[in-house]
Design an enzyme around this catalytic site. Structure first.
Site, short mmCIF file in Angstrom:
data_model
loop_
_atom_site.label_atom_id
_atom_site.label_comp_id
_atom_site.label_asym_id
_atom_site.label_seq_id
_atom_site.Cartn_x
_atom_site.Cartn_y
_atom_site.Cartn_z
N LYS A 1 1.00 -1.19 0.01
CA LYS A 1 0.02 0.10 0.05
C LYS A 1 0.92 1.38 0.01
O LYS A 1 0.72 2.28 -0.81
CB LYS A 1 -0.91 -0.12 1.30
CG LYS A 1 -1.46 1.34 1.49
CD LYS A 1 -2.39 1.47 2.94
CE LYS A 1 -1.62 1.76 3.99
NZ LYS A 1 -1.26 3.20 4.09
N ASN A 2 1.92 1.18 0.82
CA ASN A 2 2.94 2.49 0.91
C ASN A 2 3.67 2.74 -0.18
O ASN A 2 4.03 3.76 -0.23
CB ASN A 2 3.60 2.28 2.29
CG ASN A 2 2.54 2.81 3.54
OD1 ASN A 2 1.39 2.98 3.50
ND2 ASN A 2 3.26 2.63 4.66
N CYS B 1 -5.25 8.16 9.00
CA CYS B 1 -5.34 7.47 10.18
C CYS B 1 -4.99 8.53 11.33
O CYS B 1 -4.06 9.15 11.18
CB CYS B 1 -4.39 6.15 10.40
SG CYS B 1 -5.05 4.61 9.72
N ARG C 1 0.63 14.69 12.78
CA ARG C 1 0.96 14.43 11.27
C ARG C 1 0.87 15.97 10.42
O ARG C 1 0.30 15.88 9.67
CB ARG C 1 -0.08 13.66 10.72
CG ARG C 1 -0.41 12.25 11.58
CD ARG C 1 -0.84 11.13 10.77
NE ARG C 1 -0.16 10.44 9.80
CZ ARG C 1 -0.60 9.36 9.10
NH1 ARG C 1 -1.54 8.98 9.10
NH2 ARG C 1 0.23 8.70 8.42
N ILE D 1 2.39 18.76 8.06
CA ILE D 1 2.84 18.70 6.83
C ILE D 1 4.08 19.83 6.49
O ILE D 1 4.34 20.24 5.31
CB ILE D 1 1.93 18.65 5.69
CG1 ILE D 1 0.97 19.94 5.83
CG2 ILE D 1 1.12 17.38 5.73
CD1 ILE D 1 0.12 20.15 4.69
N ARG E 1 -8.28 -0.24 4.76
CA ARG E 1 -7.44 0.75 3.99
C ARG E 1 -6.15 0.00 3.47
O ARG E 1 -5.65 0.46 2.57
CB ARG E 1 -6.85 1.90 5.00
CG ARG E 1 -7.97 2.64 5.72
CD ARG E 1 -7.44 3.47 6.82
NE ARG E 1 -6.84 4.74 5.65
CZ ARG E 1 -7.35 6.10 6.06
NH1 ARG E 1 -8.06 6.25 7.11
NH2 ARG E 1 -7.05 7.00 5.27
C1 UD1 Z 1 4.39 6.88 6.17
C2 UD1 Z 1 3.71 5.72 5.69
C3 UD1 Z 1 3.04 5.25 7.41
C4 UD1 Z 1 4.39 5.06 8.33
C5 UD1 Z 1 5.11 6.32 8.34
C6 UD1 Z 1 6.13 5.97 9.22
C7 UD1 Z 1 2.68 5.90 3.69
C8 UD1 Z 1 1.43 6.34 2.83
N1 UD1 Z 1 2.38 6.03 5.12
O1 UD1 Z 1 3.37 7.92 6.61
O2 UD1 Z 1 2.30 4.07 7.00
O3 UD1 Z 1 3.62 4.79 9.72
O4 UD1 Z 1 5.58 6.46 6.98
O5 UD1 Z 1 6.93 5.12 8.80
O6 UD1 Z 1 3.69 5.58 3.14
N2 UD1 Z 1 6.31 14.72 10.09
C9 UD1 Z 1 6.20 16.12 10.46
N3 UD1 Z 1 6.08 16.96 9.56
C10 UD1 Z 1 5.96 16.70 8.19
C11 UD1 Z 1 5.94 15.10 8.11
C12 UD1 Z 1 6.18 14.50 9.03
O7 UD1 Z 1 6.38 16.47 11.65
O8 UD1 Z 1 5.98 17.53 7.40
C13 UD1 Z 1 6.37 13.83 11.30
C14 UD1 Z 1 5.13 13.03 11.59
O9 UD1 Z 1 4.37 13.67 12.30
C15 UD1 Z 1 5.82 11.88 12.34
C16 UD1 Z 1 7.20 11.61 11.65
O10 UD1 Z 1 7.23 12.94 11.10
O11 UD1 Z 1 5.96 12.15 13.55
C17 UD1 Z 1 7.13 10.67 10.59
O12 UD1 Z 1 6.17 10.84 9.61
P1 UD1 Z 1 6.45 10.53 8.31
O13 UD1 Z 1 7.64 9.59 7.95
O14 UD1 Z 1 6.01 11.79 7.23
O15 UD1 Z 1 5.21 9.43 7.93
P2 UD1 Z 1 4.15 9.56 6.73
O16 UD1 Z 1 4.88 9.73 5.33
O17 UD1 Z 1 2.98 10.27 7.10
#
Ligand code: UD1
Length: 418
Positions: free
Chosen positions: A22-23, A116, A121, A123, A397
């Site tokens: 999925k990811n 989820c 989370r 950006i 999902r």
């Molecule tokens: C992806 C995966 C998810 C997995 C996660 C961590 C997908 C679709 N999802 O999610 O299943 O749990 O990696 O391996 O691939 N963060 C910030 N600012 C940002 C982005 C992230 O502070 O702009 C923080 C997040 O809140 C979190 C950490 O960084 O604490 C990791 O997030 P990230 O690696 O971005 O995870 P996702 O891409 O959301």
């Protein structure tokens, strides 16, 4: 809303095959936005997140068709640059479309993503990276308005190795003039897979999986035929299921080098694991010694997406286990549900201490999120008596028809459709 109904206590026997990740699929589907042509993705499971991403593509103007399990997308007809809150709110990965939309149209309007509820989370790392590349971004009324007319390749250093931000910025660089280098990128296998997909479409990306990703901007991308990597989280889940319930299973389409952190946890345990290429044979008595401590980390560390499933196994292992969640702030929502089933878990902030019990007992529980939900499925499979799990749309999902996947292994599981 559908529910899962499980009569627990059976050991697992037989063969199970891991579907495409999925990811890996979600960023690849965002990458399709940049392609001028036809992309065929082979053997795609209909995870609900994939269907939601397909809807986003259709709304942008792409022609999306299924041919059996092959997903065929003609993106030459994409004209739109807006993703509404109704569409973006259904999944986190909608934000991946930002970089590709900027490549295609130079402007994008994307609503804040959903997904989820496992933490705040934010950006910010995505948006900061795009700003460094010259994108003008205004955040207003729940939307991100981005203008990429002045975008140019440059060096982008991520403050944290975010998976999604790495993927977004990597895609933004693909059709941006000049050289983009991403420092401190995430190194997850899904990022290497995205690089492979983009290069199959004519992009020039290298270094994914290392400390620096190098992207040389190209004028356009063409279509391709592609199959994503197996889902290491689903593969790990099946392995943990057999370790927890006992029995003997073969897991096909399992790449051991994507799951080293998990496999190393079993090196001292009574669960026997044999690996032959992309197949793994697991046998377990169903009552193992506890892993001493479990701490989630970015790849190649132990994935946060396996933390709830590991915790489920620990609830019935012999001894104490410490679980530390380092990635997401709210990723223990499965804990109260496991306690309802008889688990002994104490938690504070991002730490849980689990005392393994002889037994769990069936109960009515609610899936709090995708991985927390599958951990409850595991607990139901092990528990004495009947377990009913609601909220299973969250499990859908990332696990396609989980009941059909598990029943052939001897799991007494049914979906009750409402
Ligand atoms: C992806 C995966 C998810 C997995 C996660 C961590 C997908 C679709 N999802 O999610 O299943 O749990 O990696 O391996 O691939 N963060 C910030 N600012 C940002 C982005 C992230 O502070 O702009 C923080 C997040 O809140 C979190 C950490 O960084 O604490 C990791 O997030 P990230 O690696 O971005 O995870 P996702 O891409 O959301």
């Amino acid at each position: 809303m559908d529910k899962l109904f499980i009569n627990g206590g059976n050991k697992l026997y037989g063969k199970i095959s891991v579907n495409g990740a999925k990811n890996a699929l979600l960023p690849v589907l965002a990458g399709v936005i940049m392609v001028d042509g036809m992309v065929t993705l082979k053997k795609v499971p209909k995870y609900s997140d994939v269907l939601a991403m397909c809807e986003i593509l259709s709304n942008l103007g792409a022609k999306v068709n299924w041919h059996g399990s092959d997903l065929i997308i003609d993106s030459s007809t994409i004209e739109e640059h807006t993703i509404t809150s109704q569409l973006a709110g259904s999944l986190r990965s909608s934000i991946f479309a930002l970089g590709p939309l900027l490549c295609r149209h130079k402007i994008a309007k994307v609503a804040y993503p959903g997904g989820c509820e496992i933490g705040l989370r934010p950006i910010d790392i995505h948006l900061n990276g795009l700003r460094v590349m010259g994108t003008r971004i205004v955040e207003k009324n729940g939307y991100i308005y981005a203008n990429g007319e002045s975008m140019e390749g440059c060096d982008v250093t991520l403050s944290f190795a975010s998976v999604g931000a790495t993927e977004n910025i990597m895609m933004a660089g693909v059709m941006t003039r000049g050289i983009t280098r991403i420092f401190n990128p995430a190194k997850e296998p899904e990022i290497v897979d995205l690089q492979d997909f983009l290069n199959a479409c004519g992009a020039k990306v290298s270094g994914a999986g290392t400390n620096m990703i190098y992207i040389e901007g190209v004028e356009s991308l063409h279509g391709c035929i592609y199959e994503v990597i197996p889902d290491r989280i689903a593969g790990g889940t099946y392995l943990l299921m057999c370790a927890m319930c006992g029995g003997e299973i073969e897991i096909e389409n399992f790449l051991p080098y994507h799951n080293q952190a998990l496999l190393s946890k079993f090196s001292q345990s009574a669960c026997k694991i044999d690996i032959k290429d992309d197949r793994i044979f697991v046998s377990s008595s169903g009552r193992l010694d506890s892993f001493i401590d479990v701490e989630t980390a970015v790849y190649p560390g132990l994935p946060t997406d396996l933390q709830p499933q590991i915790m489920a196994l620990q609830t019935v292992s012999n001894g104490y286990c410490l679980v530390v969640e380092n990635l997401f702030e709210s990723r223990f929502k499965h804990v109260p549900e496991l306690i309802k089933m008889g688990a002994d878990i104490k938690f504070r902030s991002n730490v849980c201490v689990i005392k393994g019990k002889e037994k769990l007992y069936g109960a009515d529980v609610n899936s709090p999120d995708l991985r927390g939900g599958i951990a409850l499925v595991m607990a139901g499979m092990k528990a004495e008596g009947y377990t009913t799990i609601s909220g299973i749309e969250l499990i859908d999902r990332g696990y396609y028809q989980i009941e059909k996947k598990l029943a052939p292994l001897g799991v007494d599981i049914k979906r009750i459709e409402k």
